[in-house]
Design a protein around this motif. Structure first.
Motif, PDB file in Angstrom:
ATOM      1  N   SER A  76       0.835  -1.203   0.000  1.00 37.34           N
ATOM      2  CA  SER A  76       0.000   0.000   0.000  1.00 37.34           C
ATOM      3  C   SER A  76       0.866   1.247   0.000  1.00 37.34           C
ATOM      4  N   THR A  77       1.964   1.202   0.766  1.00 44.46           N
ATOM      5  CA  THR A  77       2.905   2.315   0.804  1.00 44.46           C
ATOM      6  C   THR A  77       3.574   2.497  -0.555  1.00 44.46           C
ATOM      7  N   VAL A  78       3.987   1.400  -1.152  1.00 45.41           N
ATOM      8  CA  VAL A  78       4.627   1.447  -2.467  1.00 45.41           C
ATOM      9  C   VAL A  78       3.693   2.068  -3.500  1.00 45.41           C
ATOM     10  N   LYS A  79       2.416   1.699  -3.451  1.00 42.92           N
ATOM     11  CA  LYS A  79       1.448   2.230  -4.422  1.00 42.92           C
ATOM     12  C   LYS A  79       1.315   3.750  -4.299  1.00 42.92           C
ATOM     13  N   VAL A  80       1.321   4.253  -3.072  1.00 39.84           N
ATOM     14  CA  VAL A  80       1.225   5.707  -2.886  1.00 39.84           C
ATOM     15  C   VAL A  80       2.469   6.383  -3.457  1.00 39.84           C
ATOM     16  N   ILE A  81       3.643   5.831  -3.178  1.00 41.45           N
ATOM     17  CA  ILE A  81       4.888   6.397  -3.702  1.00 41.45           C
ATOM     18  C   ILE A  81       4.874   6.390  -5.229  1.00 41.45           C
ATOM     19  N   GLU A  82       4.475   5.277  -5.798  1.00 39.84           N
ATOM     20  CA  GLU A  82       4.448   5.154  -7.259  1.00 39.84           C
ATOM     21  C   GLU A  82       3.427   6.089  -7.893  1.00 39.84           C
ATOM     22  N   SER A  83       2.342   6.374  -7.166  1.00 39.58           N
ATOM     23  CA  SER A  83       1.310   7.259  -7.709  1.00 39.58           C
ATOM     24  C   SER A  83       1.807   8.683  -7.906  1.00 39.58           C
ATOM     25  N   LEU A  84       2.899   9.035  -7.206  1.00 39.19           N
ATOM     26  CA  LEU A  84       3.467  10.373  -7.327  1.00 39.19           C
ATOM     27  C   LEU A  84       4.682  10.396  -8.263  1.00 39.19           C
ATOM     28  N   GLY A  85       4.854   9.327  -8.988  1.00 37.20           N
ATOM     29  CA  GLY A  85       5.929   9.291  -9.966  1.00 37.20           C
ATOM     30  C   GLY A  85       7.173   8.563  -9.505  1.00 37.20           C
ATOM     31  N   GLY A  86       7.199   8.193  -8.235  1.00 37.82           N
ATOM     32  CA  GLY A  86       8.324   7.419  -7.726  1.00 37.82           C
ATOM     33  C   GLY A  86       9.635   8.169  -7.651  1.00 37.82           C
ATOM     34  N   SER A  87       9.585   9.493  -7.780  1.00 38.32           N
ATOM     35  CA  SER A  87      10.828  10.281  -7.787  1.00 38.32           C
ATOM     36  C   SER A  87      11.206  10.710  -6.381  1.00 38.32           C
ATOM     37  N   HIS A  88      11.409   9.734  -5.508  1.00 34.95           N
ATOM     38  CA  HIS A  88      11.773  10.007  -4.125  1.00 34.95           C
ATOM     39  C   HIS A  88      13.037   9.257  -3.760  1.00 34.95           C
ATOM     40  N   ARG A  89      13.652   9.693  -2.658  1.00 40.39           N
ATOM     41  CA  ARG A  89      14.798   8.993  -2.091  1.00 40.39           C
ATOM     42  C   ARG A  89      14.613   9.006  -0.579  1.00 40.39           C
ATOM     43  N   GLY A  90      15.309   8.095   0.074  1.00 43.93           N
ATOM     44  CA  GLY A  90      15.218   8.057   1.527  1.00 43.93           C
ATOM     45  C   GLY A  90      15.386   6.662   2.057  1.00 43.93           C
ATOM     46  N   ILE A  91      14.616   6.337   3.086  1.00 45.26           N
ATOM     47  CA  ILE A  91      14.823   5.088   3.824  1.00 45.26           C
ATOM     48  C   ILE A  91      13.484   4.411   4.110  1.00 45.26           C
TER      49      ILE A  91
END
Length: 254
Positions: free
Chosen positions: A137-152
């Protein structure tokens, strides 16, 4: 070589009686950096107080923890965003989804996560992700915003498949005391991961490693997790310190 504890809540009340001693014990155990993820509005003052007291070695984050997301979450987010615009933080956190106890505010948690991931994109900051019973569910939210994130992905304890998904999204794996738990079998997963994708954390005061399991965790205990990680990779502890600290510095710009 020194370590960085990339996730500790030593500003919480559990440390009110010996906070300075906790930091001194950590320094003696060669931990000289402390990343401090916020929880919610109730912890902001104590977070700032500690960061101001030890500005050279503490690195605060700002965010709203998923278990603090309730009916008033938009008010909480407004406060956090106001602080983000007023002082320096090295990242957004601790944010994410937690469906372990219940899913009463599942939709609100997802919206809160989406909003805070947006802040990270706008400000070009890393994020520290909390996910419990909610990885995909967390992955889907990240991917919905384009996946252009970094972190931990904080306190990672998932499968090899989940580890690869997190890494493919551009994230590092936060490894803490769970690595030392015999039945967790996290060492079998981590053995298949390149060290360049791993950072170390304690999540103090929670999840103390063996042989301190069940006690209040503190940054000094990072040494036990580091020793276990050195065993997993058949490396010297100084090599683990150099690699994981370099990863942490690159993520947070510290």
């Amino acid at each position: 070589m020194y370590f960085i504890d990339t996730h500790c809540h030593i500003f919480l009340p559990e440390f009110d009686n010996d906070r300075d001693g906790v930091i001194q014990r950590a320094l003696k155990n060669k931990i000289d950096g402390f990343v401090l993820p916020n929880v919610d509005s109730s912890t902001i003052d104590s977070l700032h107080k500690l960061a101001d007291q030890y500005p050279a070695i503490t690195f605060p984050l700002m965010g709203l923890h998923p278990t603090s997301v309730e009916d008033d979450y938009l008010k909480e987010l407004d406060l956090a965003e106001n602080w983000l615009n007023k002082r320096k933080y090295v990242g957004i956190g601790e944010i994410g989804l937690d469906f372990y106890w219940d899913e009463t505010f599942a939709k609100e948690q997802e919206e809160s996560l989406r909003i805070q991931l947006g802040w990270a994109q706008e400000k070009d900051l890393p994020v520290v992700i909390h996910t419990r019973n909610s990885f995909m569910s967390t992955v889907k939210v990240i991917e919905s915003l384009g996946g252009s994130h970094r972190g931990i992905f904080h306190c990672f304890s998932g499968s090899l498949e989940e580890a690869k998904i997190a890494i493919d999204l551009g994230f590092h794996l936060g490894i803490g005391g769970v690595l030392t738990f015999k039945n967790a079998k996290l060492d079998e997963v981590i053995r298949e991961i390149d060290l360049k994708h791993i950072i170390l954390e304690t999540d103090s005061p929670y999840l103390a490693p063996v042989p301190k399991r069940g006690k209040r965790n503190e940054p000094a205990y990072l040494a036990y997790t580091a020793n276990k990680l050195a065993d997993v990779f058949s490396m010297h502890r100084d090599e683990i310190a150099a690699a994981t600290s370099a990863n942490a510095r690159n993520i947070f710009g510290i």
